[in-house]
Design a protein around this motif. Structure first.
Motif, PDB file in Angstrom:
ATOM      1  N   THR A 131      -5.591  -0.076  -3.246  1.00  0.00           N
ATOM      2  CA  THR A 131      -6.080  -0.115  -1.863  1.00  0.00           C
ATOM      3  C   THR A 131      -7.157  -1.184  -1.750  1.00  0.00           C
ATOM      4  N   VAL A 132      -7.443  -1.599  -0.535  1.00  0.00           N
ATOM      5  CA  VAL A 132      -8.517  -2.554  -0.279  1.00  0.00           C
ATOM      6  C   VAL A 132      -9.452  -1.970   0.757  1.00  0.00           C
ATOM      7  N   LYS A 133     -10.714  -2.381   0.745  1.00  0.00           N
ATOM      8  CA  LYS A 133     -11.713  -1.781   1.624  1.00  0.00           C
ATOM      9  C   LYS A 133     -11.470  -2.079   3.099  1.00  0.00           C
ATOM     10  N   HIS A 134     -10.943  -3.241   3.405  1.00  0.00           N
ATOM     11  CA  HIS A 134     -10.764  -3.601   4.811  1.00  0.00           C
ATOM     12  C   HIS A 134      -9.462  -3.049   5.393  1.00  0.00           C
ATOM     13  N   GLY A 135      -8.689  -2.316   4.596  1.00  0.00           N
ATOM     14  CA  GLY A 135      -7.464  -1.700   5.098  1.00  0.00           C
ATOM     15  C   GLY A 135      -6.240  -2.587   5.016  1.00  0.00           C
TER      16      GLY A 135
END
Length: 150
Positions: A131-135
Motif C-alpha cells: 500500500t502507499v500513504k497517498h492511496g
C-alpha cells in the motif's frame, strides 16, 4: 398416524433434499437447512455434512453479485424506452452525442483481494499486498463521439 415414515418424509430425508432446499432459496445457510431437515422429521444432520453434500453437487458458498433492484415499473419503463428508440430513423442518431468515462487506478485495484497462503507465511513478500500513504490516486478519462461529420 403410523410410526413409520411416509414416502414423502423418506423423500425429504434423502441426500438430495438439502440440494432441493438450497436451490429453492439460495440464501439459506447450512445450519438453517439442517433445522429444516429436522423439522420434517428426519434425523439431525450437521452443517458441515450439508456443506459437504452441497459441494459434491457443485454448490459453493460465495459472496453474491450486486445489481440494482428493479421493480416491475422500472422494467416496463426500460422496455418502453427501448421500443421507442427502435422506431427512430437514421437522422435521429446523427443528432446524438455518445459519451463514456472510465476510472483508472494508478496503484492497485478497488476490488476485494485474496491470497493463498500456508500458516506462517503472513508476511512473506508473495503474500503481502503493498500500500502507499497517498492511496495511489486515480485518473478519470472521458470521451465522446457523434455520427454527424463536422
Amino acid at each position: 398416524p403410523s410410526p413409520w415414515p411416509t414416502k414423502e418424509v423418506e423423500c425429504m430425508c434423502s441426500a438430495s433434499y438439502p440440494e432441493v432446499l438450497c436451490l429453492g432459496n439460495r440464501h439459506m445457510s447450512a445450519a438453517s437447512i439442517g433445522a429444516e431437515i429436522v423439522g420434517v422429521g428426519c434425523q439431525p444432520v450437521s452443517a458441515q455434512t450439508i456443506r459437504r453434500t452441497l459441494h459434491q453437487i457443485g454448490l459453493h458458498g460465495c459472496g453474491p453479485r450486486r445489481k440494482p433492484l428493479l421493480e416491475m415499473m422500472h422494467k416496463k419503463a426500460r422496455k418502453q424506452f427501448a421500443e421507442d428508440k427502435q422506431i427512430k430513423d437514421m437522422d435521429y442518431s446523427n443528432h446524438v452525442l455518445w459519451f463514456d468515462e472510465n476510472k483508472i487506478n494508478l496503484f492497485g485495484s478497488d476490488g476485494v483481494k485474496r491470497v493463498w497462503r500456508q500458516p506462517g507465511e503472513e508476511y512473506k513478500n508473495k503474500c503481502v499486498l503493498p500500500t502507499v500513504k497517498h492511496g495511489g490516486g486515480t485518473v478519470v478519462v472521458w470521451g465522446c463521439m457523434s455520427a454527424c461529420q463536422a
